[in-house]
Design a protein around this motif. Structure first.
Motif: not given
Length: 394
Positions: A379-384
């Motif tokens: 997962i990342g900033r507003g993403t996966s």
């Protein structure tokens, strides 16, 4: 205003000087890192002993695998992978195993991927040959250039790419290799679509209508890993640069530089608990095509971000990973990463760093020469992103 032709020549001369100065700075930096690595990351005694061990029986093996994988860039993948793992005649314990990876894949995003990855180690690792050959039809996502692009900027880029790349490295001392490499790549049939599938005008960026890159470069590699596929100890440092000139046929002349440093710590001295680190820096100068810029994300670093979600002239990324064997062929991992892209050095800042974290499972498919199938979720900033891949991320 003066003579415009003279002004243009002066600009070009300054660009050459700047590119040369940048090359020298990066080379000096990489040499310094190699020296520091020897101080802070000395060769483990087990690695030193490995080069003097008596020859053992190595079993060549051919792995036939269904290509059932997944990445955010491809969706689910279907196809077949054939991986011969072997040692050339005359190789002993001082020679790492070689491998060829043939793949033919179709994805749920209607991509077609045909490729060959080769890693050939001659007896005593005197010569190392690495190749990357592929032909892809690859509809992909594109958000633009820079560190602050928005999710709403997403469009689809469709293109076909043929890539031929070969490296020839000569061992100059234990673990230290250097030599030339060449790369030829052609991207064509480029079109852009909105999210509804309607064709839209191409953005005003270099190479948006297709391009050819033809380059010659040089590589230095300090590689003391005990395995190429599943390393558990010591380190790997590589510096390379590639000059894609118009003289060689490049339609978007540019020079790229890459520095890749990795360290593996065997926590229990048995290969079952490994702490791994990687730092990756890439920069380009000149007029790189949009698909030749430095990128953040992917299935190997920055997991959780779509590969190329952020792109610009410069990209720096760092990741760490804990790999733990559990029982038999099974294991797990946890990982984290931090990265950023930027255009000019004076633009660099960490006000919005791209972080990611995740965990995964491992299954060893070759007990004689450990090779893992990995299943990761990041997962990342507003993403996966969800990944099913062959071999460790790094």
């Amino acid at each position: 205003m003066g003579n415009p032709e003279r002004f243009s020549r002066l600009i070009n001369k300054n660009k050459v000087r700047n590119d040369w100065r940048l090359t020298m700075r990066v080379m000096i930096c990489s040499i310094s890192l190699l020296s520091l690595a020897n101080v802070f990351f000395p060769i483990s005694s087990s690695a030193q002993d490995r080069f003097s061990e008596p020859d053992s029986l190595y079993k060549n093996k051919i792995l036939f695998l269904p290509a059932l994988g997944s990445t955010p860039e491809t969706g689910f993948m279907f196809g077949a992978v054939v991986v011969p793992q072997f040692k050339l005649s005359g190789s002993g314990t001082d020679t790492r195993s070689s491998s060829l990876l043939f793949s033919g894949i179709y994805t749920t995003k209607k991509q077609i991927l045909l490729g060959l990855l080769s890693d050939i180690n001659f007896p005593g690792d005197r010569w190392v040959l690495n190749g990357n050959y592929f032909a892809n039809y690859f509809p992909d996502s594109y958000w633009g250039i820079g560190p602050n692009t928005r999710n709403s900027d997403e469009s689809t880029i469709l293109f076909t790419e043929i890539n031929l790349e070969q490296t020839v490295l000569k061992k100059v001392s234990p673990g230290l290799f250097t030599g030339p490499f060449v790369r030829w790549s052609k991207v064509y049939n480029l079109t852009f679509e909105d999210q509804e599938g309607n064709e839209i005008p191409a953005p005003d960026v270099q190479g948006a209508d297709g391009h050819t890159s033809s380059g010659v470069g040089w590589m230095g590699r300090w590689d003391l890993r005990n395995s190429n596929m599943t390393p558990t100890e010591n380190h790997y440092v590589q510096f390379s640069f590639l000059v894609n000139s118009s003289f060689l046929g490049s339609t978007a002349p540019h020079t790229s530089y890459l520095l890749d440093a990795r360290k593996y710590v065997d926590l229990n001295q048995n290969g079952r608990s490994v702490l791994a680190f990687q730092g990756l820096y890439r920069t380009v100068s000149g007029n790189p095509p949009v698909l030749g810029m430095s990128e953040l994300g992917g299935d190997r670093i920055g997991r959780g971000y779509h590969r190329g979600r952020y792109r610009d002239y410069n990209a720096a990324q760092f990741q760490s990973e804990l790999r733990q064997a559990v029982k038999g062929r099974f294991g797990f991992t946890v990982f984290g990463a931090l990265g950023e892209v930027w255009h000019r050095y004076e633009d660099f800042n960490l006000s919005t760093p791209k972080w990611s974290a995740g965990a995964g499972l491992r299954f060893n498919i070759n007990k004689h020469d450990p090779t893992n199938i990995r299943i990761d979720y990041g997962i990342g900033r507003g993403t996966s992103g969800f990944y099913i891949q062959f071999g460790e991320a790094f």
